[in-house]
Enzyme design. Structure first.
Site, PDB file in Angstrom:
ATOM      1  N   ASN A  32     -14.017  28.837  -4.952  1.00  0.00           N
ATOM      2  CA  ASN A  32     -13.513  28.679  -6.307  1.00  0.00           C
ATOM      3  C   ASN A  32     -12.617  27.429  -6.355  1.00  0.00           C
ATOM      4  O   ASN A  32     -11.462  27.483  -6.753  1.00  0.00           O
ATOM      5  CB  ASN A  32     -12.766  29.937  -6.777  1.00  0.00           C
ATOM      6  CG  ASN A  32     -12.549  29.914  -8.281  1.00  0.00           C
ATOM      7  OD1 ASN A  32     -11.465  30.141  -8.777  1.00  0.00           O
ATOM      8  ND2 ASN A  32     -13.584  29.597  -9.017  1.00  0.00           N
ATOM      9  N   HIS A  37      -8.012  21.611  -3.775  1.00  0.00           N
ATOM     10  CA  HIS A  37      -8.873  21.669  -2.588  1.00  0.00           C
ATOM     11  C   HIS A  37      -9.520  20.305  -2.332  1.00  0.00           C
ATOM     12  O   HIS A  37      -9.650  19.869  -1.181  1.00  0.00           O
ATOM     13  CB  HIS A  37      -9.987  22.700  -2.779  1.00  0.00           C
ATOM     14  CG  HIS A  37      -9.512  24.108  -2.935  1.00  0.00           C
ATOM     15  ND1 HIS A  37      -9.536  24.768  -4.136  1.00  0.00           N
ATOM     16  CD2 HIS A  37      -9.019  24.984  -2.033  1.00  0.00           C
ATOM     17  CE1 HIS A  37      -9.071  25.995  -3.973  1.00  0.00           C
ATOM     18  NE2 HIS A  37      -8.743  26.154  -2.710  1.00  0.00           N
ATOM     19  N   SER A 187      -4.292  26.704  -8.785  1.00  0.00           N
ATOM     20  CA  SER A 187      -4.591  27.862  -7.954  1.00  0.00           C
ATOM     21  C   SER A 187      -5.842  28.525  -8.510  1.00  0.00           C
ATOM     22  O   SER A 187      -6.040  28.550  -9.730  1.00  0.00           O
ATOM     23  CB  SER A 187      -3.419  28.854  -8.010  1.00  0.00           C
ATOM     24  OG  SER A 187      -3.854  30.134  -7.578  1.00  0.00           O
TER      25      SER A 187
END
Ligand code: PAF
Length: 286
Positions: A32, A37, A187
């Site tokens: 996700n 990331h 997040s």
């Protein structure tokens, strides 16, 4: 970018890269993926020639009643983001591949002290689950370096400790938190927030900033400062988990004399638990 699902294929692909003289970087994730990331992968790609990412929603680090089942699985979109960020190999194993003999008898890695308190207090067993899966992944990939987000500050401290204590020859790099324009730390769990909750969530980072500013201005009555900010968070609609000031290097409670600090917060918005932190080094100018 190749995607492999078994440890055997992973090891073969990494061995090929090594035989070509490449240095290996590793970014473990639960998928996700968002720009936070991507920044981890991009950092690894700057430092090494071959970047491996993993996507594995690790049941061992979720407690009863947590969001293991509803944690978003978005493999196709994640693959695109990884490719774009400079990833060469994705390891996306099944639970059976990671825990072929089940989890009950699985050898565990635990990092005492650092795993206690903060997120460890409200998520018993969480850091043991993280330390165990990260140790397994490190042994599978055997990277030269691995990149983790500073948003999970306690997790990063636990991983640095395990690599040190277990003599793993892996350099751990902490990458700064990526934030939305209004300050909210990116997040995967932000996706659970309703529009109304999403509008409240930036209060977390605002509080951290106000605490840091007050400390820079000379405030040293931490209990009073924290109680004041906790009240503001609750008034905004955030339910308390913790708000603490700790020593940045070892996460021990901070005293008025300490100068390298980290302010850490966790709070609930409805059923969603959000965390954030701010590193405050009083030895460096703001
Ligand atoms: O930070 C995460 O996404 C996870 O805790 C990690 C490090 C991938 C271990 O499952």
């Amino acid at each position: 970018m190749n995607t492999v699902k078994t440890v055997r294929e992973l090891r073969a692909a990494v061995a090929r890269a090594r035989s070509e003289g490449k240095r290996i970087g590793f970014v473990p994730t639960m998928g996700n993926l968002h720009s936070g990331h991507a920044a981890l992968v991009a950092k690894a790609a700057q430092r090494v020639d071959f970047v491996v990412a993993s996507i594995f929603v690790n049941p061992l680090q979720f407690g009863a009643g947590e969001d293991l089942d509803k944690y978003p699985r978005t493999l196709a979109a994640d693959q695109e983001k990884l490719l774009e960020a400079g990833c060469h190999l994705l390891f996306a194993p099944s639970v059976e591949e990671m825990y072929p003999d089940g989890m009950a008898g699985q050898t565990r890695v635990s990092v005492p002290q650092l795993s206690e308190g903060l997120c460890g207090a409200s998520r018993p067993g969480h850091f043991e689950g993280v330390a165990t899966v990260v140790s397994k992944l490190f042994n599978m990939v055997q990277p030269d370096l691995a990149v983790f987000g500073q948003k999970d500050y306690q997790q990063l401290a636990v991983i640095r400790a395990l690599v040190h204590d277990l003599n793993m020859p892996i350099q751990i790099i902490g990458e700064p938190t990526v934030r939305a324009a209004d300050g909210l730390a990116l997040s995967s769990r932000n996706g659970y927030l309703s529009e109304e909750q999403r509008a409240i969530a930036p209060a977390l980072y605002r509080s951290l900033g106000q605490i840091a500013q007050a400390i820079r201005n000379g405030e040293r009555d931490y209990p009073r400062l924290l109680a004041e900010q906790q009240q503001q968070l609750e008034a905004a609609g955030l339910r308390r988990d913790y708000l603490e000031i700790r020593q940045a290097q070892n996460l021990r409670p901070a005293t008025a004399e300490d100068r390298d600090l980290v302010i850490l917060v966790a709070a609930y918005l409805g059923a969603t638990r959000l965390i954030d932190n701010l590193h405050l080094d009083l030895n460096t100018p703001a």
